[in-house]
Scaffold this active site. Structure first.
Site, mmCIF file in Angstrom:
data_model
loop_
_atom_site.group_PDB
_atom_site.id
_atom_site.type_symbol
_atom_site.label_atom_id
_atom_site.label_comp_id
_atom_site.label_asym_id
_atom_site.label_seq_id
_atom_site.Cartn_x
_atom_site.Cartn_y
_atom_site.Cartn_z
ATOM 1 C CG HIS A 41 28.155 30.852 103.551
ATOM 2 N ND1 HIS A 41 27.000 31.474 103.138
ATOM 3 C CD2 HIS A 41 29.161 31.399 102.814
ATOM 4 C CE1 HIS A 41 27.289 32.371 102.205
ATOM 5 N NE2 HIS A 41 28.598 32.334 101.994
ATOM 6 C CB CYS A 42 29.228 26.509 99.685
ATOM 7 S SG CYS A 42 30.391 26.084 98.373
ATOM 8 C CB ALA A 43 33.546 30.552 100.095
#
Ligand code: ZN
Ligand code: ZN
Length: 259
Positions: A122-124
């Site tokens: 999950h890329c912030a």
């Protein structure tokens, strides 16, 4: 369930990226491109290369952010009538959060509240998951951000080195004077060096991310696989250490009893 990186809630890091791109471009134009304007032979190709890679990075980042990496089987099952959902179709894996069968290589993301096909992480920064659907765009974006920030670093290095080597006779100093006024250009070079340090740290961080993903590609695994592999190896090492300690204690007791 969030559809993509633009679905609510947005996050701070994502909003920061909207300002970072203009910051890096405007900073380069004001601090390097304009003062080096008379040196068009290398300044212009470098400037064009930076602009093109930066714009392509933004495009790929936007694509990675707005594509929906949802597991196609989850989507199919959610659209099906509840009776068929429970049968599950081709998927053997059951997601207890989504309450349907999903593809075997999917993982549930608690931030996106859905199962993601070939989940990587999950890329912030993009505020979305990276999976099979958008990994290509994500990797292109990382590569291009690394390229354009590295090219900026080259431009800054040329300017700073020339500023100090050429001294007061430097054409850059007279260009800065005509652009921004002042007499000795001290404010200009101080701001430029501070900017350079920030840029250097940024390039180092992006380079780490870029080479990490190059290595993952070489190994043929995802970020998720890597994290799981590392966690397992850590657990194994801790177990081995604990067993070794236990054996040593037992040995000590045996020796003490023998005495
Ligand atoms: Zn799920
Ligand atoms: Zn996610």
């Amino acid at each position: 369930m969030r559809e993509n990186g633009m679905s609510s809630p947005l996050n701070g890091l994502q909003i920061l990226t909207w300002f970072l791109f203009p910051y890096f471009l405007i900073g380069y134009i004001c601090l390097v491109f304009l003062p080096l304007l008379p040196n068009l032979s290398y300044n212009l190709p470098l400037g064009i290369a930076i602009l093109l890679t930066a714009l392509t990075a933004v495009y790929n980042g936007y694509r990675a952010c707005t594509l929906n990496p949802i597991d196609p089987l989850l989507k199919e099952n959610l659209e099906a009538v509840p009776q068929i959902r429970s049968v599950g179709g081709a998927g053997k894996k059951f997601c207890w959060v989504c309450q349907v069968h999903v593809s075997d290589n999917s993982q549930h993301c608690r931030f996106c509240d859905k199962c993601v096909h070939e989940f990587d992480h999950h890329c912030a920064w993009l505020n979305t998951c990276v999976g099979s659907k958008n990994y290509k765009q994500f990797f292109k974006c990382v590569t291009l951000v690394f390229t354009f920030t590295f090219l900026e670093l080259v431009g800054f290095t040329i300017l700073i080195v020339r500023w100090f080597i050429e001294g007061t006779d430097s054409s850059i100093r007279s260009e800065v004077k005509s652009l921004y006024g002042g007499t000795d250009g001290l404010t200009f070079i101080t701001i430029t060096i501070v900017y350079y340090v920030i840029l250097f740290v940024t390039v180092t961080m992006i380079a780490q991310l870029f080479f990490f993903h190059v290595n993952l590609k070489r190994l043929g695994i995802s970020t998720y696989d890597y994290i799981i592999k590392e966690a397992r190896e850590n657990q194994k090492r801790q177990r081995e250490r604990a067993e070794k300690g236990k054996k040593m204690r037992e040995e000590k007791v045996r020796i003490e009893d023998g005495e």
